[in-house]
Scaffold this motif. Structure first.
Motif, PDB file in Angstrom:
ATOM      1  N   GLY B  46       0.667  -1.374  -0.022  1.00 57.86           N
ATOM      2  CA  GLY B  46       0.050   0.180   0.022  1.00 57.86           C
ATOM      3  C   GLY B  46       0.964   1.263   0.121  1.00 57.86           C
ATOM      4  N   ASN B  47       2.113   1.238  -0.602  1.00 61.97           N
ATOM      5  CA  ASN B  47       2.903   2.325  -0.649  1.00 61.97           C
ATOM      6  C   ASN B  47       3.713   2.375  -2.027  1.00 61.97           C
ATOM      7  N   ARG B  48       3.584   3.319  -2.748  1.00 59.86           N
ATOM      8  CA  ARG B  48       4.260   3.395  -4.159  1.00 59.86           C
ATOM      9  C   ARG B  48       5.769   3.209  -4.017  1.00 59.86           C
ATOM     10  N   GLU B  49       6.342   3.805  -3.094  1.00 61.77           N
ATOM     11  CA  GLU B  49       7.784   4.211  -3.066  1.00 61.77           C
ATOM     12  C   GLU B  49       8.201   2.959  -2.448  1.00 61.77           C
ATOM     13  N   GLU B  50       7.804   2.179  -1.656  1.00 64.30           N
ATOM     14  CA  GLU B  50       7.895   0.952  -0.901  1.00 64.30           C
ATOM     15  C   GLU B  50       7.858  -0.231  -2.034  1.00 64.30           C
ATOM     16  N   ALA B  51       6.863  -0.010  -2.912  1.00 68.62           N
ATOM     17  CA  ALA B  51       6.556  -1.141  -3.947  1.00 68.62           C
ATOM     18  C   ALA B  51       7.601  -1.062  -5.113  1.00 68.62           C
ATOM     19  N   GLU B  52       7.807   0.077  -5.474  1.00 64.42           N
ATOM     20  CA  GLU B  52       8.941   0.327  -6.452  1.00 64.42           C
ATOM     21  C   GLU B  52      10.167  -0.477  -5.984  1.00 64.42           C
ATOM     22  N   ASP B  53      10.549   0.049  -4.750  1.00 66.99           N
ATOM     23  CA  ASP B  53      11.778  -0.506  -4.300  1.00 66.99           C
ATOM     24  C   ASP B  53      11.852  -2.086  -4.004  1.00 66.99           C
ATOM     25  N   MET B  54      10.626  -2.600  -3.526  1.00 66.23           N
ATOM     26  CA  MET B  54      10.421  -3.878  -3.380  1.00 66.23           C
ATOM     27  C   MET B  54      10.560  -4.754  -4.583  1.00 66.23           C
ATOM     28  N   THR B  55       9.858  -4.053  -5.574  1.00 62.65           N
ATOM     29  CA  THR B  55       9.898  -4.808  -7.022  1.00 62.65           C
ATOM     30  C   THR B  55      11.195  -4.935  -7.529  1.00 62.65           C
ATOM     31  N   GLN B  56      12.156  -4.090  -7.338  1.00 63.70           N
ATOM     32  CA  GLN B  56      13.504  -4.017  -8.064  1.00 63.70           C
ATOM     33  C   GLN B  56      14.175  -5.283  -6.977  1.00 63.70           C
ATOM     34  N   GLU B  57      13.924  -5.244  -5.913  1.00 61.17           N
ATOM     35  CA  GLU B  57      14.489  -6.406  -5.005  1.00 61.17           C
ATOM     36  C   GLU B  57      14.189  -7.724  -5.563  1.00 61.17           C
ATOM     37  N   VAL B  58      12.771  -7.761  -6.102  1.00 57.09           N
ATOM     38  CA  VAL B  58      12.396  -8.962  -6.252  1.00 57.09           C
ATOM     39  C   VAL B  58      13.147  -9.677  -7.559  1.00 57.09           C
ATOM     40  N   PHE B  59      13.185  -8.578  -8.394  1.00 55.47           N
ATOM     41  CA  PHE B  59      14.151  -8.860  -9.562  1.00 55.47           C
ATOM     42  C   PHE B  59      15.605  -9.407  -9.293  1.00 55.47           C
ATOM     43  N   VAL B  60      16.124  -8.749  -8.744  1.00 55.51           N
ATOM     44  CA  VAL B  60      17.499  -8.945  -8.284  1.00 55.51           C
ATOM     45  C   VAL B  60      17.685 -10.285  -7.653  1.00 55.51           C
ATOM     46  N   GLN B  61      16.764 -10.716  -6.703  1.00 60.64           N
ATOM     47  CA  GLN B  61      16.551 -11.859  -6.395  1.00 60.64           C
ATOM     48  C   GLN B  61      16.532 -13.101  -7.293  1.00 60.64           C
ATOM     49  N   VAL B  62      15.600 -12.772  -8.236  1.00 57.54           N
ATOM     50  CA  VAL B  62      15.262 -13.582  -9.508  1.00 57.54           C
ATOM     51  C   VAL B  62      16.674 -13.864 -10.119  1.00 57.54           C
ATOM     52  N   PHE B  63      17.361 -12.767 -10.315  1.00 58.18           N
ATOM     53  CA  PHE B  63      18.540 -12.920 -11.186  1.00 58.18           C
ATOM     54  C   PHE B  63      19.621 -13.612 -10.404  1.00 58.18           C
ATOM     55  N   ARG B  64      19.793 -13.288  -9.198  1.00 59.30           N
ATOM     56  CA  ARG B  64      20.713 -14.059  -8.120  1.00 59.30           C
ATOM     57  C   ARG B  64      20.137 -15.726  -8.305  1.00 59.30           C
ATOM     58  N   SER B  65      18.926 -15.933  -8.058  1.00 61.50           N
ATOM     59  CA  SER B  65      18.807 -17.270  -7.660  1.00 61.50           C
ATOM     60  C   SER B  65      18.076 -18.087  -8.995  1.00 61.50           C
ATOM     61  N   ILE B  66      18.232 -17.497 -10.049  1.00 68.74           N
ATOM     62  CA  ILE B  66      17.557 -18.077 -11.164  1.00 68.74           C
ATOM     63  C   ILE B  66      17.880 -19.627 -11.272  1.00 68.74           C
ATOM     64  N   GLU B  67      18.993 -20.062 -10.902  1.00 71.11           N
ATOM     65  CA  GLU B  67      19.584 -21.640 -11.103  1.00 71.11           C
ATOM     66  C   GLU B  67      18.588 -22.468 -10.284  1.00 71.11           C
ATOM     67  N   SER B  68      17.863 -22.059  -9.127  1.00 68.49           N
ATOM     68  CA  SER B  68      16.989 -22.747  -8.310  1.00 68.49           C
ATOM     69  C   SER B  68      15.440 -23.032  -8.839  1.00 68.49           C
ATOM     70  N   PHE B  69      15.335 -22.279 -10.091  1.00 64.94           N
ATOM     71  CA  PHE B  69      13.905 -22.647 -10.556  1.00 64.94           C
ATOM     72  C   PHE B  69      14.171 -23.715 -11.445  1.00 64.94           C
ATOM     73  N   ARG B  70      13.287 -24.582 -11.047  1.00 63.41           N
ATOM     74  CA  ARG B  70      13.365 -26.111 -11.519  1.00 63.41           C
ATOM     75  C   ARG B  70      12.306 -26.249 -12.777  1.00 63.41           C
ATOM     76  N   GLY B  71      11.590 -25.298 -13.247  1.00 65.18           N
ATOM     77  CA  GLY B  71      10.691 -25.268 -14.265  1.00 65.18           C
ATOM     78  C   GLY B  71       9.490 -26.040 -14.113  1.00 65.18           C
ATOM     79  N   ASP B  72       9.294 -26.724 -12.883  1.00 68.60           N
ATOM     80  CA  ASP B  72       7.936 -27.256 -12.836  1.00 68.60           C
ATOM     81  C   ASP B  72       6.808 -26.488 -12.393  1.00 68.60           C
TER      82      ASP B  72
END
Lengths: 117, 204
Positions: B46-72
């Protein structure tokens, strides 16, 4: 009662609940439908964070200043060496420049016709 | 681009490019899903700035841990799961911070404030964007939603607002499908009763 225990006999209640909750669902959906737009794409910010956290290994750009500290140190040392060499060469060229040879009749090479004293 | 189009684009070859840290592939992934992730995160925080920041963190985490995506599962489900976990943590952090700042203003010892905040739920987090939204009934719904426990609020948002299937909600929350259904049922009942108390009558 735990969630797991309830789960087995929940389906009927759930159907009823979903049917009854339509107005609530609608209200909830409308209440959260007006999402504020972010200021532009978030991609540059994401790339920047990855660039910083991987010390420039990924998403490096032409103007990137985030580098491996060792590389940065080596590059700085190399630059200092090149500069020092350039200064040395210039200074040496300036200092070793031959003095201008004086010219004129008074300095003409002496010959054997000098008057004897 | 529809959700189906986005997910069908994420074929094994594309996932392999992501695993090799192909920057172009990652850019495409971000551009495909950033709006969805941002929307979900904003609905949780419920907060635009927090949501922008958190969305960026989500994709950084995706980039870091893409190996753990098993594809199932669908990659969108996997990304949503990361988003939900990070948002849950942020929400708790914000609630703790708020509680600490209140305690300091009240003259309490920081240590006491910290101890008090141990069991705090994100339901006490302030969501500034929600204060000025919608008509009266919608505001009341948001206020009641804000006071709910995380576990109820996130299920309601995933199922009733994001309109995800039970299977997707189960995959995102890591709960069995039956638990999702029972928790959803309880969340709806709870929200409905609270809203009706505040409205002074049945929701029509």
């Amino acid at each position: 009662m735990t969630d797991q225990k309830q789960a087995g006999d929940i389906d009927d209640d759930l159907v009823e609940s979903e049917r009854n909750s339509d107005p609530l669902g609608g209200l909830l959906g409308r209440a959260l439908s007006d999402v504020p737009v972010p200021q532009g794409s978030l991609l540059p910010g994401i790339q920047h964070r990855i660039r910083v956290r991987t010390k420039g290994r990924y998403f490096r750009d032409r103007w990137n200043v985030v580098r491996n500290p060792v590389t940065l140190l080596l590059m700085t040392a190399l630059l200092v060496l090149v500069l020092a060499a350039a200064i040395f060469l210039v200074m040496e060229a300036l200092l070793s420049e031959p003095e201008e040879q004086p010219s004129g009749p008074e300095m003409a090479p002496s010959s054997g016709s000098e008057p004897a004293e | 681009m529809s959700q189906g189009d986005r997910d069908s684009k994420m074929n094994p070859r594309f996932i392999e490019r992501l695993r090799r840290r192909d920057e172009q592939a990652f850019n495409e992934l971000v551009l495909s899903y950033e709006a969805q992730v941002y929307r979900l995160v904003w609905r949780m925080l419920g907060n635009r700035e927090e949501a922008e920041d958190m969305t960026q963190e989500v994709f950084v985490q995706v980039f870091r841990s893409i190996e753990s995506f098993r594809g199932d599962a669908k990659i969108s489900t996997w990304i949503y799961r990361i988003a939900m976990n990070l948002t849950r943590n942020r929400s708790k952090y914000l609630a703790r911070r708020k509680q600490n700042s209140h305690a300091e203003l009240d003259g309490a010892q920081p240590e006491e404030a910290h101890n008090e905040a141990q069991g705090v739920t994100a339901g006490e987090t302030k969501r500034p964007d929600w204060d000025a939204m919608g008509n009266q009934a919608e505001r009341i719904v948001l206020e009641c939603l804000n006071l709910m426990e995380d576990e109820f609020r996130e299920i309601l948002i995933l199922r009733d607002v994001e309109a995800l299937s039970y299977e997707e909600v189960a995959a995102i929350t890591g709960l069995p499908s039956g638990t999702v259904k029972s928790r959803l049922h309880r969340a709806r009942t709870l929200l409905k009763s609270q809203v009706e108390v505040r409205l002074g009558g049945q929701i029509s």
